[in-house]
Design a protein around this motif. Structure first.
Motif, PDB file in Angstrom:
ATOM      1  N   ILE A   1     120.818  71.700 -22.736  1.00  0.00           N
ATOM      2  CA  ILE A   1     120.156  72.711 -23.564  1.00  0.00           C
ATOM      3  C   ILE A   1     119.506  73.726 -22.637  1.00  0.00           C
ATOM      4  O   ILE A   1     118.757  73.371 -21.731  1.00  0.00           O
ATOM      5  CB  ILE A   1     119.063  72.084 -24.474  1.00  0.00           C
ATOM      6  CG1 ILE A   1     119.642  70.934 -25.306  1.00  0.00           C
ATOM      7  CG2 ILE A   1     118.459  73.157 -25.368  1.00  0.00           C
ATOM      8  CD1 ILE A   1     120.700  71.345 -26.297  1.00  0.00           C
ATOM      9  N   ASP A   2     119.801  75.017 -22.851  1.00  0.00           N
ATOM     10  CA  ASP A   2     119.219  76.039 -21.979  1.00  0.00           C
ATOM     11  C   ASP A   2     117.833  76.457 -22.466  1.00  0.00           C
ATOM     12  O   ASP A   2     117.306  75.906 -23.447  1.00  0.00           O
ATOM     13  CB  ASP A   2     120.157  77.243 -21.851  1.00  0.00           C
ATOM     14  CG  ASP A   2     120.294  78.059 -23.134  1.00  0.00           C
ATOM     15  OD1 ASP A   2     119.549  77.800 -24.114  1.00  0.00           O
ATOM     16  OD2 ASP A   2     121.146  78.961 -23.175  1.00  0.00           O
ATOM     17  N   SER A   3     117.238  77.432 -21.779  1.00  0.00           N
ATOM     18  CA  SER A   3     115.864  77.848 -22.086  1.00  0.00           C
ATOM     19  C   SER A   3     115.747  78.510 -23.454  1.00  0.00           C
ATOM     20  O   SER A   3     114.646  78.618 -24.000  1.00  0.00           O
ATOM     21  CB  SER A   3     115.360  78.820 -21.003  1.00  0.00           C
ATOM     22  OG  SER A   3     116.218  79.955 -20.917  1.00  0.00           O
ATOM     23  N   ASN A   4     116.889  78.935 -24.017  1.00  0.00           N
ATOM     24  CA  ASN A   4     116.877  79.542 -25.351  1.00  0.00           C
ATOM     25  C   ASN A   4     117.200  78.541 -26.451  1.00  0.00           C
ATOM     26  O   ASN A   4     117.370  78.917 -27.612  1.00  0.00           O
ATOM     27  CB  ASN A   4     117.884  80.693 -25.411  1.00  0.00           C
ATOM     28  CG  ASN A   4     117.536  81.814 -24.470  1.00  0.00           C
ATOM     29  OD1 ASN A   4     116.366  82.215 -24.365  1.00  0.00           O
ATOM     30  ND2 ASN A   4     118.532  82.347 -23.773  1.00  0.00           N
ATOM     31  N   GLY A   5     117.312  77.273 -26.072  1.00  0.00           N
ATOM     32  CA  GLY A   5     117.606  76.252 -27.062  1.00  0.00           C
ATOM     33  C   GLY A   5     119.073  76.194 -27.460  1.00  0.00           C
ATOM     34  O   GLY A   5     119.405  75.611 -28.494  1.00  0.00           O
TER      35      GLY A   5
END
Length: 370
Positions: free
Chosen positions: A266-270
């Motif tokens: 999961i990246d920092s933007n969800g």
């Protein structure tokens, strides 16, 4: 002759021969409202036209495109778009002697066996000039994709055994050298190598890479209409292409599952993303949201001035030296052809995908509220 059309919803039909009056394409299925001018298409055609360097055929053609239908007041109308490029610098006499024999590496023999007749002037429909229609249509497809935030980076990855060094990779360099290589040092070495090929009356093969960014996950089908399968067909439909890879390609055969699998996170933007991209942006025939990475192998130009052995129609073995105007390497001029075929394939699959889910159909046709 069947087989001159490509696509299901965004469908193109190319027409014309290398030494005929002209070549072109009819595009059906382009939505109304796309801003489109001849200049938009010409930018793409200029990337493939002859005479750009000493490593391209000296045939002098403007390859100027004319829009004959489907555009009004600068916008597409939703009706078929017809595009024409006129041939102006044919030298058919250069090919008169090959009517009696079969050129090594060419489609001459196959054409005669299939049709009992062939247009020997530059190869007719099997000529590289047939790609004019593909590139013109691909320019429109690429512009459509640009509206959706989908973009292409396509370049020559290798010429002979000279490859782009990843540590020197510079996208801005692609347009600065006539070989379309993103590595100035590799381009210089490749030019020296091609000069040697010319001196020896020989030619060279090469590879082309195409990276597509912005493609959403969920494009393509899991069985016969896979994204990668359709791309493979598109690339192999280009005359000089002899190999296709996506992601790690053949290198995957030497890998283990732990090395080849792309871990999800999961990246920092969800958002769900992959930590690596060995798959090249497609899993199970469906795009996974990662950059789409494909690689195409292009054979050496078969028309070379060095002596070669062949057979004539009188069933005699003969030695020949092919005359005329030919590229010592095909790959650089095929860069834009690869990009065009990728764009055409992706647009068609995007349009087909619009009916994959009922909620998407309901969203499109929901009643308007005043």
């Amino acid at each position: 002759m069947a087989g001159s059309s490509y696509g299901t919803i965004f469908k193109i039909t190319t027409w014309g021969e290398s030494h005929g009056a002209g070549l072109g394409v009819v595009i059906d299925g382009c939505p109304a409202g796309l801003s489109l001018t001849e200049e938009d298409i010409q930018i793409y055609l200029n990337r493939r036209k002859p005479g750009q360097s000493r490593f391209a055929t000296p045939r002098k053609e403007d390859d100027a495109v004319e829009i004959l239908s489907g555009v009004f007041e600068g916008k597409t109308t939703g009706t078929p778009i017809s595009l024409l490029v006129r041939n102006k610098n044919q030298k058919s006499a250069d090919y008169s002697e090959i009517a009696s024999y079969y050129r090594p590496g060419h489609a001459d023999y196959g054409f005669d066996m299939k049709y009992g007749f062939r247009d020997y002037r530059g190869g007719g429909r099997s000529s590289g000039r047939e790609t004019i229609g593909r590139v013109a249509a691909g320019a429109i497809a690429a512009k459509l994709l640009g509206e959706l935030g989908i973009h292409f980076l396509t370049y020559t990855q290798s010429i002979g055994d000279i490859s782009v060094d990843p540590s020197r990779f510079d996208p801005d360099e692609i347009s600065k050298n006539t070989l379309y290589m993103p590595d100035a040092n590799a381009a210089d070495k490749a030019q020296e190598y091609l000069d040697q090929c010319l001196e020896n009356k020989n030619s060279s093969g090469g590879t082309i890479e195409c990276i597509v960014t912005g493609l959403p996950a969920g494009i393509g089908d899991p069985v016969f209409e896979k994204l990668d399968a359709n791309l493979a067909k598109a690339m192999f439909s280009i005359g000089a292409v002899k190999g296709f890879e996506i992601g790690d390609g053949f290198a995957a055969a030497k890998a283990t599952g732990l090395a080849n699998n792309d871990a999800f996170s999961i990246d920092s933007n969800g958002q769900i993303v992959k930590k690596t991209n060995h798959s090249g942006g497609t899993l199970g025939g469906i795009s996974d949201g990662s950059p789409l990475l494909m690689r195409v192998a292009v054979k050496p130009t078969p028309s070379i001035a060095a002596p070669q052995q062949t057979v004539n129609k009188s069933m005699e073995e003969i030695d020949i030296s092919i005359k005329g105007r030919h590229d010592p390497i095909i790959a650089p001029r095929a860069v834009v052809v690869v990009e065009a075929m990728a764009a055409l394939t992706i647009v068609d699959l995007l349009f087909t995908n619009m009916t994959a889910r009922l909620d998407s159909v309901k969203e499109f046709y929901k009643p308007s509220r005043s």
